[in-house]
Scaffold this motif. Structure first.
Motif, PDB file in Angstrom:
ATOM      1  N   ALA A 175      25.457  27.044  54.393  1.00  0.00           N
ATOM      2  CA  ALA A 175      24.450  26.549  55.334  1.00  0.00           C
ATOM      3  C   ALA A 175      23.073  26.497  54.675  1.00  0.00           C
ATOM      4  O   ALA A 175      22.291  25.563  54.906  1.00  0.00           O
ATOM      5  N   SER A 185      22.490  17.392  57.409  1.00  0.00           N
ATOM      6  CA  SER A 185      22.998  18.511  58.201  1.00  0.00           C
ATOM      7  C   SER A 185      24.040  18.065  59.217  1.00  0.00           C
ATOM      8  O   SER A 185      24.974  18.810  59.531  1.00  0.00           O
ATOM      9  N   SER A 189      26.530  20.646  57.784  1.00  0.00           N
ATOM     10  CA  SER A 189      26.284  21.960  58.399  1.00  0.00           C
ATOM     11  C   SER A 189      27.336  22.337  59.431  1.00  0.00           C
ATOM     12  O   SER A 189      27.399  23.484  59.864  1.00  0.00           O
ATOM     13  N   LEU A 193      28.378  26.371  60.345  1.00  0.00           N
ATOM     14  CA  LEU A 193      27.826  26.816  61.631  1.00  0.00           C
ATOM     15  C   LEU A 193      28.930  27.122  62.633  1.00  0.00           C
ATOM     16  O   LEU A 193      28.868  28.106  63.382  1.00  0.00           O
ATOM     17  N   TRP A 212      24.059  31.191  66.303  1.00  0.00           N
ATOM     18  CA  TRP A 212      24.721  30.221  65.429  1.00  0.00           C
ATOM     19  C   TRP A 212      25.323  29.067  66.225  1.00  0.00           C
ATOM     20  O   TRP A 212      25.320  27.917  65.760  1.00  0.00           O
ATOM     21  N   TYR A 216      24.735  25.117  65.931  1.00  0.00           N
ATOM     22  CA  TYR A 216      25.909  24.244  65.836  1.00  0.00           C
ATOM     23  C   TYR A 216      25.803  23.105  66.845  1.00  0.00           C
ATOM     24  O   TYR A 216      26.092  21.946  66.526  1.00  0.00           O
TER      25      TYR A 216
END
Length: 471
Positions: A175, A185, A189, A193, A212, A216
């Motif tokens: 991350a 991202s 990501s 996440l 988190w 997300y």
């Protein structure tokens, strides 16, 4: 012109026609591949599969030449689709076929990364280690992507076969790489996440899980990927259930069901996959008819049966997961209905505010279903029963609940309908129209919409699941 020259001219023309025809087919194949890739990026997975399998059939039947880079890209997209639907076996098959045709090490990186993940999901430690090591050995131009893929591959491997705590460290590292290297991202990501949110949730570290999962959700919204949105909404729904935040749990439950119903096209995927298997069966049957020995026929039949069994298993797993999610939602609603039937909602201190005093009187009136289940029950009726006026009643409801009169009454009616469906055998076989009318709804469609908004599921499904749980 001599005969020799004529033959040379004819041969030259044939060669030119063959070359032009081959170039035309390659151009058509390239166009079909780019169309399929565009559909894939827009979330039209079933439609993308249809186009991709046209390319696969051409390559398998050897009816025409398919360029290696196009066939390799086709295998990558098909593997990604199968992996997204949880069919890790077929995903691995296409990845393994594609990596052999990869035109360069940058393309090999994508296959090695996905094969390491698929083998971890299948529980194949040796295969996962093989492709993880292959990934680490590659010399690619995109070093940022290589570093990210290496970190995630290591994290998934540790989660599956090693140290979960080290896995979390690697996910955090991945991350961080996305942010520090300026990677997209919305694309990169998502995996770290999601895994971080799931890990902290499962280990009851709910503050960290909420942190988190909120990150997300921010990225998932920008990804426009229905699978990602459904996974995010399901995780948040389960988190808020564990935190005891009922309203948020119901909100994300509704979002999750809506995403699954309208965006995640499982039926389309199964239709295309089944069509693919039927085509393969037909091709196998044709080859069997041309074989001279019975043993060869039996081998091809066994292969066809195995393919059908794998397809059926994939369909069964998908259906089982959907049924499991719906069963959990039903159980939560049934528990709420039982609790609401046994313990009335506590009233607030009537001395704090004049609206609380009036609202306490409103609740005492609405404690009797005969009032709010009357389709003619209105705010004027309620004001008269409370010895007040409609303006005060409306303001009291708004100040204390944030709802208007209609939303408040619909809430009472839906909870009463859910209670009756849960505990009153007389409602087991009634029509949805009759059930809605019994709690004051004049329109079946209004009843269905209100029921789904409160419970996250339709009244007909709730009724069926109630009957099934009592049998």
């Amino acid at each position: 012109m001599s005969l020799h020259n004529r033959l040379i001219s004819i041969l030259t023309a044939v060669i030119l026609l063959a070359v032009c025809g081959s170039e035309a087919f390659c151009a058509a194949t390239d166009s079909l591949y780019f169309t399929a890739r565009s559909k894939y990026r827009q979330g039209e997975l079933a439609e993308s599969m249809e186009d991709l399998f046209v390319i696969v059939r051409s390559a398998e039947d050897r009816t025409a030449h398919v360029p290696d880079d196009v066939y390799s890209g086709t295998c990558l997209l098909l593997g990604n689709i199968y992996l997204g639907y949880g069919d890790n076996i077929n995903a691995s098959k296409f990845y393994e076929r594609g990596i052999e045709l990869a035109p360069d090490q940058d393309m090999e990186l994508k296959f090695a990364y996905n094969l390491s993940l698929a083998n971890c999901l299948l529980g194949h430690e040796d295969g996962a280690r093989k492709y993880r090591d292959h990934l680490l050995s590659l010399d690619v131009s995109d070093t940022a992507l290589w570093a990210y893929d290496a970190a995630v591959s290591e994290a998934v491997f540790e989660k599956s076969f090693g140290d979960p705590a080290r896995s979390i460290t690697m996910y955090k590292h991945a991350a961080l790489l996305v942010d520090s290297l300026g990677m997209d991202s919305a694309q990169y990501s998502l995996v770290p996440l999601s895994e971080l949110g799931e890990y902290y949730h499962k280990n009851d570290m709910l503050d960290s899980a909420a942190y988190w999962l909120s990150k997300y959700e921010e990225v998932a919204v920008r990804s426009h990927n229905p699978h990602i949105m459904a996974d995010c909404q399901r995780n948040l729904m389960e988190l808020y259930i564990k935190l005891g935040e009922r309203e948020k749990a119901l909100e994300y439950s509704g979002r999750y069901m809506a995403t699954m119903d309208s965006m995640v096209n499982f039926s389309g995927y199964l239709k295309v996959a089944s069509k693919r298997e039927r085509e393969r069966e037909a091709a196998a049957a044709q080859r069997i008819n041309n074989l001279e020995f019975t043993i060869s026929k039996q081998k091809f039949l066994l292969v066809a049966i195995l393919i059908i069994a794998l397809c059926a298993l994939a369909a069964w797993l998908v259906a089982k997961r959907l049924r499991g999610n719906m069963q959990q939602l039903f159980v939560r609603n049934r528990e709420i209905a039982i609790l609401e039937g046994g313990a009335p909602e506590p009233e607030k201190d009537s001395r704090e505010n004049q609206w609380h005093v009036l609202m306490a009187n409103v609740r005492s009136i609405l404690a009797d279903p005969l009032h709010f289940c009357d389709p003619d029950f209105s705010i004027n009726t309620l004001a008269r029963l409370c010895n007040s006026n409609t303006r005060y009643i409306s303001q009291a409801i708004n100040e204390t609940t944030g709802d208007n009169f209609r939303a408040l009454i619909n809430g009472y009616r839906i909870r009463e309908a859910r209670r009756r469906l849960t505990s009153d055998p007389g409602f087991a076989d009634l029509t949805i129209q009759s059930i809605g009318e019994s709690v004051g709804f004049r329109s079946a469609s209004n009843f269905i919409n209100a029921f789904k908004k409160v419970t996250g599921m339709t009244p007909s499904l709730y009724q069926r699941m109630t009957k099934a749980n009592k049998e």
